[in-house]
Design an enzyme around this catalytic site. Structure first.
Site, mmCIF file in Angstrom:
data_model
loop_
_atom_site.group_PDB
_atom_site.id
_atom_site.type_symbol
_atom_site.label_atom_id
_atom_site.label_comp_id
_atom_site.label_asym_id
_atom_site.label_seq_id
_atom_site.Cartn_x
_atom_site.Cartn_y
_atom_site.Cartn_z
ATOM 1 N N ASN A 116 0.704 -1.274 0.019
ATOM 2 C CA ASN A 116 0.036 0.047 -0.165
ATOM 3 C C ASN A 116 1.051 1.088 -0.001
ATOM 4 O OD1 ASN A 116 0.505 0.827 2.783
ATOM 5 N ND2 ASN A 116 -0.444 -1.228 3.408
ATOM 6 N N LYS B 141 -13.655 1.066 15.445
ATOM 7 C CA LYS B 141 -12.285 0.402 15.553
ATOM 8 C C LYS B 141 -11.929 0.586 17.120
ATOM 9 C CE LYS B 141 -10.764 0.804 10.772
ATOM 10 N NZ LYS B 141 -10.426 1.411 9.959
ATOM 11 N N LYS C 88 9.361 -18.180 -9.038
ATOM 12 C CA LYS C 88 8.855 -16.745 -9.999
ATOM 13 C C LYS C 88 7.589 -17.217 -10.985
ATOM 14 C CE LYS C 88 9.530 -13.385 -13.448
ATOM 15 N NZ LYS C 88 10.537 -12.829 -14.502
HETATM 16 N N1 CTP Z 1 -4.109 -3.355 12.145
HETATM 17 C C1 CTP Z 1 -3.419 -4.476 12.650
HETATM 18 N N2 CTP Z 1 -3.297 -5.485 12.054
HETATM 19 C C2 CTP Z 1 -3.987 -5.666 10.899
HETATM 20 C C3 CTP Z 1 -4.821 -4.707 10.068
HETATM 21 C C4 CTP Z 1 -4.814 -3.510 11.030
HETATM 22 O O1 CTP Z 1 -2.767 -4.083 13.558
HETATM 23 N N3 CTP Z 1 -3.773 -6.994 10.061
HETATM 24 C C5 CTP Z 1 -3.962 -2.205 12.819
HETATM 25 C C6 CTP Z 1 -3.517 -0.948 12.154
HETATM 26 O O2 CTP Z 1 -2.116 -0.691 12.323
HETATM 27 C C7 CTP Z 1 -4.225 0.295 12.590
HETATM 28 C C8 CTP Z 1 -5.776 -0.417 12.838
HETATM 29 O O3 CTP Z 1 -5.419 -1.784 12.941
HETATM 30 O O4 CTP Z 1 -3.645 0.807 13.958
HETATM 31 C C9 CTP Z 1 -6.589 0.044 11.955
HETATM 32 O O5 CTP Z 1 -6.391 -0.302 10.620
HETATM 33 P P1 CTP Z 1 -7.316 -0.297 9.304
HETATM 34 O O6 CTP Z 1 -6.710 -0.790 8.175
HETATM 35 O O7 CTP Z 1 -7.692 1.114 9.223
HETATM 36 O O8 CTP Z 1 -8.627 -1.065 9.917
HETATM 37 P P2 CTP Z 1 -8.852 -2.658 9.706
HETATM 38 O O9 CTP Z 1 -9.364 -3.035 10.938
HETATM 39 O O10 CTP Z 1 -7.890 -3.172 8.872
HETATM 40 O O11 CTP Z 1 -10.330 -2.268 8.736
HETATM 41 P P3 CTP Z 1 -10.733 -1.595 7.468
HETATM 42 O O12 CTP Z 1 -9.483 -2.188 6.544
HETATM 43 O O13 CTP Z 1 -12.000 -2.342 7.203
HETATM 44 O O14 CTP Z 1 -10.736 -0.229 7.552
#
Ligand code: CTP
Length: 425
Positions: free
Chosen positions: A209, A365, A288
């Site tokens: 990302n 969250k 690969k």
């Molecule tokens: N996070 C984490 N482990 C994951 C995904 C997310 O620890 N596998 C943590 C991120 O570091 C951040 C928080 O959760 O602090 C929110 O991450 P985000 O990507 O915004 O939320 P998600 O729970 O993944 O939900 P969504 O993608 O639906 O927004």
């Protein structure tokens, strides 16, 4: 920004004296009052006029110069300084300082100073490694000087090795670490995660990302400046190492899970600023993936495959696949795991980067992951987001919501730490 602290920059006669111009300029931009003392040899490499033109005051090189403001200028200078940085420090100047020799304006001023003193040795590798130099540096360490390790690289003598003066930003970080902040986080162990994760499709390709890691690195830096013992678990970023932070490099979400959960029990505060992948390729290939192999699986169709391929047929498509797909499996949610396994008194802060329904998603969250704080930001807000140096953060706790204005990521990090320290009380 007016910092009002005075940094005395001592410059001795080495080629890296030219870099001290950038050190002085960077410190001035941060609001420090910068005063400069040069040895006579330093003035052969860079003109005192350069620093005087940068508003560093009159550059003093000679204890007996009748143009000095007072006959005891070395005393005035040493007392005015909140910190002395000697950069570059030659072997000769280091030897003199180690033995209390005061035979020029720089060594005399340093001998009279009681403030913190930082030394950035810069010289040829053999000169640096010579036991005499090393012994002298050890004497200075014993006297309380902080020695900034020289960097590796191509030296002026054409040899590659240790002995370069670190880049100005690194030296400025040392100054900031020593004097810019009250140490209100000392004694606290803080873990910060930063950057993206990379989920391998095969040894060549991965899914990732846009996270730059800047927000997490800013948090790590500011926590260290406030005296915390900081561990930064970082995905791959283009950012330089933070000098006062222990950095653990990871690539995938699974690596990050292991690095974070293994260290979590010792931590007082965990801040999860990383953009962790929620899904990872279910069957990454150890070799690969070859285009010809993929094309063979599409032999029954004339349509070219899309990008990002895995040799898996879409079984829902009758009569053979027309598209390729990557089968994904969910990763473990690290923050949720921490919320479920935290020890009492441990503070957990997550981030939420959203493109819509910011407050609803971020507040959900907070509850779903059982954390104390969520720092929410919207990719749609001008000045917020991945790559830039600014952010617009809304801090959500069970007690309320605080919207921070547009600010630099460093200032935002400081403000987030302020809120964490308040909430922890
Ligand atoms: N996070 C984490 N482990 C994951 C995904 C997310 O620890 N596998 C943590 C991120 O570091 C951040 C928080 O959760 O602090 C929110 O991450 P985000 O990507 O915004 O939320 P998600 O729970 O993944 O939900 P969504 O993608 O639906 O927004």
């Amino acid at each position: 920004m007016e910092n009002k602290k005075t940094v005395l920059l001592g410059i001795s006669g080495g080629i890296s004296a030219y870099k001290s111009v950038y050190v002085a300029s960077g410190l001035k931009k941060l609001g420090y009052d910068v005063r400069v003392v040069m040895t006579e040899n330093a003035a052969k490499f860079v003109s005192p006029l350069t620093f005087e033109t940068m508003s560093c005051g009159k550059v003093v090189t000679d204890v007996f110069d009748p143009r000095n403001d007072t006959p005891t200028e070395h005393i005035e200078l040493s007392h005015a300084a909140d910190l002395i940085l000697i950069a570059p420090a030659t072997a000769n100047t280091i030897a003199k300082l180690a033995h209390g020799i005061a035979d020029n304006m720089l060594t005399t001023t340093v001998l009279a100073a009681t403030c913190p003193k930082l030394i950035s040795p810069a010289m040829n590798t053999d000169m640096f490694e010579n036991p005499a130099t090393q012994d002298n540096l050890n004497i200075l360490r014993d006297y309380g000087f902080d020695i900034i390790e020289p960097a590796y690289g191509m030296l002026a003598c054409g040899v590659e090795g240790k002995g370069k003066m670190p880049e100005p930003d690194v030296l400025i970080s040392y100054v900031e670490q020593w004097i810019s902040k009250p140490k209100d986080m000392s004694g606290l162990r803080v873990l910060v995660t930063a950057g993206p994760t990379e989920e391998a499709v095969d040894p060549v390709r991965y899914i990732t990302n846009h996270s730059s890691g800047k927000m997490g690195y800013a948090l790590a830096r500011m926590a260290a400046r406030r005296g915390a013992e900081v561990t930064l678990v970082s995905g791959r970023t283009a950012l330089p190492r933070e000098p006062f932070v222990e950095t653990v490099d990871v690539l995938s979400a699974e690596d990050m899970f292991n690095a974070v959960t293994g260290r979590a029990p010792e931590m007082d505060i965990i801040i999860k600023a990383a953009a962790v992948a929620d899904f990872t390729p279910a069957n990454p290939s150890s070799e690969k993936i070859k285009k010809a192999d993929l094309m063979a699986t599409l032999a029954d169709t004339s349509q070219a495959p899309h990008k990002g391929l895995e040799p898996e047929r879409d079984s829902s498509s009758a009569g053979g696949s027309r598209d390729m797909s990557i089968k994904l499996a969910p990763t473990r949610d690290i923050l949720k795991y921490l919320g479920e396994h935290r020890r009492s008194g441990q503070f957990l802060c997550g981030f939420a980067m959203e493109t819509r329904d910011l407050m609803e998603n971020a507040t959900a969250k907070l509850a779903n992951k059982n954390v104390d704080m969520i720092c929410a930001n919207s990719l749609r807000t001008k000045g917020a987001g991945f790559a830039g140096d600014t952010n617009v953060v809304t801090i959500i706790t069970k007690d309320g919501v605080k919207e921070l204005p547009l600010m630099s990521k460093l200032d935002a990090a400081d403000a987030i730490l302020d809120e964490i320290m308040l909430a922890k009380k």
